[in-house]
Design an enzyme around this catalytic site. Structure first.
Site, PDB file in Angstrom:
ATOM      1  N   GLY A 100       0.321  -1.029  -2.077  1.00 30.89           N
ATOM      2  CA  GLY A 100       1.046  -1.510  -0.895  1.00 30.89           C
ATOM      3  C   GLY A 100       0.022  -1.898   0.149  1.00 30.89           C
ATOM      4  O   GLY A 100      -0.550  -1.052   0.828  1.00 30.89           O
ATOM      5  N   LEU A 101      -0.246  -3.200   0.263  1.00 29.99           N
ATOM      6  CA  LEU A 101      -1.225  -3.676   1.252  1.00 29.99           C
ATOM      7  C   LEU A 101      -0.490  -3.891   2.567  1.00 29.99           C
ATOM      8  O   LEU A 101       0.364  -4.767   2.670  1.00 29.99           O
ATOM      9  CB  LEU A 101      -1.842  -5.011   0.798  1.00 29.99           C
ATOM     10  CG  LEU A 101      -2.975  -4.980  -0.230  1.00 29.99           C
ATOM     11  CD1 LEU A 101      -3.480  -6.394  -0.472  1.00 29.99           C
ATOM     12  CD2 LEU A 101      -4.135  -4.093   0.227  1.00 29.99           C
ATOM     13  N   SER A 102      -0.840  -3.092   3.576  1.00 36.99           N
ATOM     14  CA  SER A 102      -0.102  -3.180   4.833  1.00 36.99           C
ATOM     15  C   SER A 102      -0.800  -4.078   5.841  1.00 36.99           C
ATOM     16  O   SER A 102      -0.283  -4.346   6.917  1.00 36.99           O
ATOM     17  CB  SER A 102       0.031  -1.781   5.438  1.00 36.99           C
ATOM     18  OG  SER A 102      -1.263  -1.313   5.774  1.00 36.99           O
ATOM     19  N   GLY A 103      -2.016  -4.518   5.507  1.00 38.66           N
ATOM     20  CA  GLY A 103      -2.791  -5.292   6.471  1.00 38.66           C
ATOM     21  C   GLY A 103      -3.657  -4.385   7.325  1.00 38.66           C
ATOM     22  O   GLY A 103      -4.226  -4.806   8.326  1.00 38.66           O
ATOM     23  N   GLY A 104      -3.779  -3.125   6.917  1.00 39.84           N
ATOM     24  CA  GLY A 104      -4.661  -2.186   7.625  1.00 39.84           C
ATOM     25  C   GLY A 104      -5.888  -1.876   6.784  1.00 39.84           C
ATOM     26  O   GLY A 104      -5.975  -2.271   5.617  1.00 39.84           O
ATOM     27  N   SER A 156      -5.343   0.721   3.377  1.00 38.68           N
ATOM     28  CA  SER A 156      -4.828   0.163   2.123  1.00 38.68           C
ATOM     29  C   SER A 156      -5.786  -0.875   1.534  1.00 38.68           C
ATOM     30  O   SER A 156      -5.858  -1.047   0.327  1.00 38.68           O
ATOM     31  CB  SER A 156      -3.422  -0.421   2.312  1.00 38.68           C
ATOM     32  OG  SER A 156      -3.417  -1.464   3.256  1.00 38.68           O
ATOM     33  N   MET A 174       4.926  -5.343   2.132  1.00 38.02           N
ATOM     34  CA  MET A 174       6.357  -5.121   2.366  1.00 38.02           C
ATOM     35  C   MET A 174       6.737  -5.619   3.736  1.00 38.02           C
ATOM     36  O   MET A 174       6.188  -5.167   4.735  1.00 38.02           O
ATOM     37  CB  MET A 174       6.673  -3.627   2.344  1.00 38.02           C
ATOM     38  CG  MET A 174       6.494  -2.974   1.022  1.00 38.02           C
ATOM     39  SD  MET A 174       6.639  -1.178   1.212  1.00 38.02           S
ATOM     40  CE  MET A 174       5.002  -0.677   0.745  1.00 38.02           C
ATOM     41  N   CYS A 205      10.505   6.760   5.419  1.00 37.27           N
ATOM     42  CA  CYS A 205      10.032   5.480   4.895  1.00 37.27           C
ATOM     43  C   CYS A 205       9.290   5.690   3.578  1.00 37.27           C
ATOM     44  O   CYS A 205       9.424   4.907   2.640  1.00 37.27           O
ATOM     45  CB  CYS A 205       9.137   4.810   5.927  1.00 37.27           C
ATOM     46  SG  CYS A 205       8.605   3.179   5.432  1.00 37.27           S
ATOM     47  N   GLY A 258      -2.525   3.679   0.966  1.00 35.53           N
ATOM     48  CA  GLY A 258      -3.732   4.089   1.685  1.00 35.53           C
ATOM     49  C   GLY A 258      -3.550   5.378   2.459  1.00 35.53           C
ATOM     50  O   GLY A 258      -4.084   5.528   3.554  1.00 35.53           O
ATOM     51  N   CYS A 286       6.885   3.096  10.960  1.00 34.88           N
ATOM     52  CA  CYS A 286       6.372   2.601   9.712  1.00 34.88           C
ATOM     53  C   CYS A 286       6.713   1.122   9.534  1.00 34.88           C
ATOM     54  O   CYS A 286       7.869   0.778   9.312  1.00 34.88           O
ATOM     55  CB  CYS A 286       7.065   3.465   8.658  1.00 34.88           C
ATOM     56  SG  CYS A 286       6.873   2.952   7.017  1.00 34.88           S
TER      57      CYS A 286
END
Length: 395
Positions: free
Chosen positions: A7-11, A14, A33, A100, A124, A200
């Protein structure tokens, strides 16, 4: 070659998780997501999901892994947002991050990942997974992250064996500075990015405004309860049994307006939570006022002066059977059994010594020390050493 969907959150966390999995020889796919559409309540320049999905895409590109976005906003609304409104309406304070993980990342998202042929889902989170064999079958352990400052096992306190079986936490052995260092070496766009705040994946939300969409403001009074009130000073009675004592320790005080004095007005008791200090807008007290209780039926907020006010403290809490969850089902207590644990009632709280007491209709958690602002609707999680073995909703 095992396939992992991260799950790549852009942080940064991750991003480095994806890299770590690559190094371990997995086939890695990045999935972002999207959980929220309504920009009217987010503080949009703080953390819009568009920037995040863009950063996630750039990281995937840099690492040379496939990337796609999935829109889970419908499920997110049903399972998280509606639940939050519902809980606030009841005067409880939910924890969207814990939910979440249970409902979205390790359920809806995990199903999508497994349908895409993944063997595992990775995030992450700063925590670790262990495995032991017991009676010929594998049992999964959720362990605290190595970085004490960052341990996020609490947020995963509602995961099941089935979910843990398919989960990987690649950065659990690393500290935050190490993670940033790796991202800097790899020249990832997320290397210096601030940690995300707020719900989240929604970005920073102004909670009262967010709640006001559904929960209409209604004016009520703020009452200050003096610390000398007799129910704080009455002597503890003698008990016939431990269970009687626990019932006494967890009993709520029934405050009434006549117990104190009216010191101000508010726009809705359901916007406030126990232990809250901000947003009361009442001046002129020697020490700041803290919320000690809210009455959503009569729309009254009860407050006390200072963070040492006796109305804030309790030694025990209760979890009902239907809101009790054991990650380690094999360690679940039977009625009449007790267990010495360390527990926390909020993220980042230092672990506190406690004893669990299993009864017919649920579980008492009795702390060695008084706890401040035990809040209904929040999660209590308990540990044996560095393993999180169970959790429940404070009732």
């Amino acid at each position: 070659m095992k396939r992992v969907i991260v799950g790549l959150s852009g942080g940064v966390d991750s991003s480095v998780a994806a890299y770590a999995l690559q190094q371990q020889g997995y086939e890695v796919i990045g999935l972002f997501m999207k959980n929220w559409h309504d920009d009217s309540v987010t503080i949009s320049d703080e953390c819009p999901w568009l920037d995040d999905s863009n950063d996630a895409m750039l990281v995937a590109d840099k690492l040379g892994i496939p990337f796609q976005t999935v829109d889970l906003s419908e499920q997110y609304k049903e399972r998280i947002v509606d639940y939050m409104f519902d809980e606030y309406q009841k005067g409880r304070t939910p924890n969207p991050d814990v939910l979440c993980n249970r409902e979205i990342k390790f359920d809806v998202f995990m199903k999508i990942a497994l349908d895409l042929g993944a063997d595992y889902v990775a995030t992450g989170h700063y925590c670790r997974k262990g495995t032991i064999e017991k009676n010929g079958k594998s049992i999964y352990k959720l362990l605290a992250g190595v970085d004490d400052n960052k341990d996020q096992s609490y947020f995963l306190c509602q995961l099941s064996q089935r979910q843990l079986a398919k989960a990987l936490f690649p950065i659990g052995e690393l500290t935050k500075p190490q993670v940033r260092e790796i991202a800097t070496k790899l020249d990832l766009v997320t290397a210096d990015k601030k940690d995300s705040q707020g719900l989240c994946f929604i970005g920073k939300v102004r909670l009262p405004e967010f709640l006001q969409q559904k929960l209409k403001p209604k004016e009520g009074v703020i009452v200050e309860i003096p610390a000398e009130q007799e129910y704080y000073t009455t002597e503890t009675p003698n008990f016939d049994s431990k269970i009687d004592e626990l019932h006494y320790l967890t009993k709520k005080i029934d405050y009434t307006i006549s117990d104190g004095k009216i010191v101000g007005k508010h726009q809705g008791a359901h916007y406030f939570t126990k232990g809250q200090r901000k947003g009361l807008a009442v001046g002129g007290t020697v020490e700041p006022l803290f919320v000690i209780d809210t009455d959503v039926d009569d729309n009254v907020i009860y407050t006390g002066q200072g963070k040492k006010h006796p109305g804030l403290f309790k030694r025990a809490l209760f979890v009902t059977s239907d809101e009790l969850h054991w990650i380690r089902e094999d360690l679940a207590l039977k009625v009449g059994e007790t267990m010495k644990v360390k527990a926390r009632i909020r993220y980042r709280q230092v672990l506190e010594k406690a004893i669990l007491h299993k009864v017919d209709n649920g579980l008492f958690v009795e702390f060695e020390n008084l706890q401040s602002a035990i809040t209904e609707g929040q999660f209590v999680a308990w540990y044996l050493d560095d393993e999180l073995v169970g959790s429940g909703v404070i009732s």
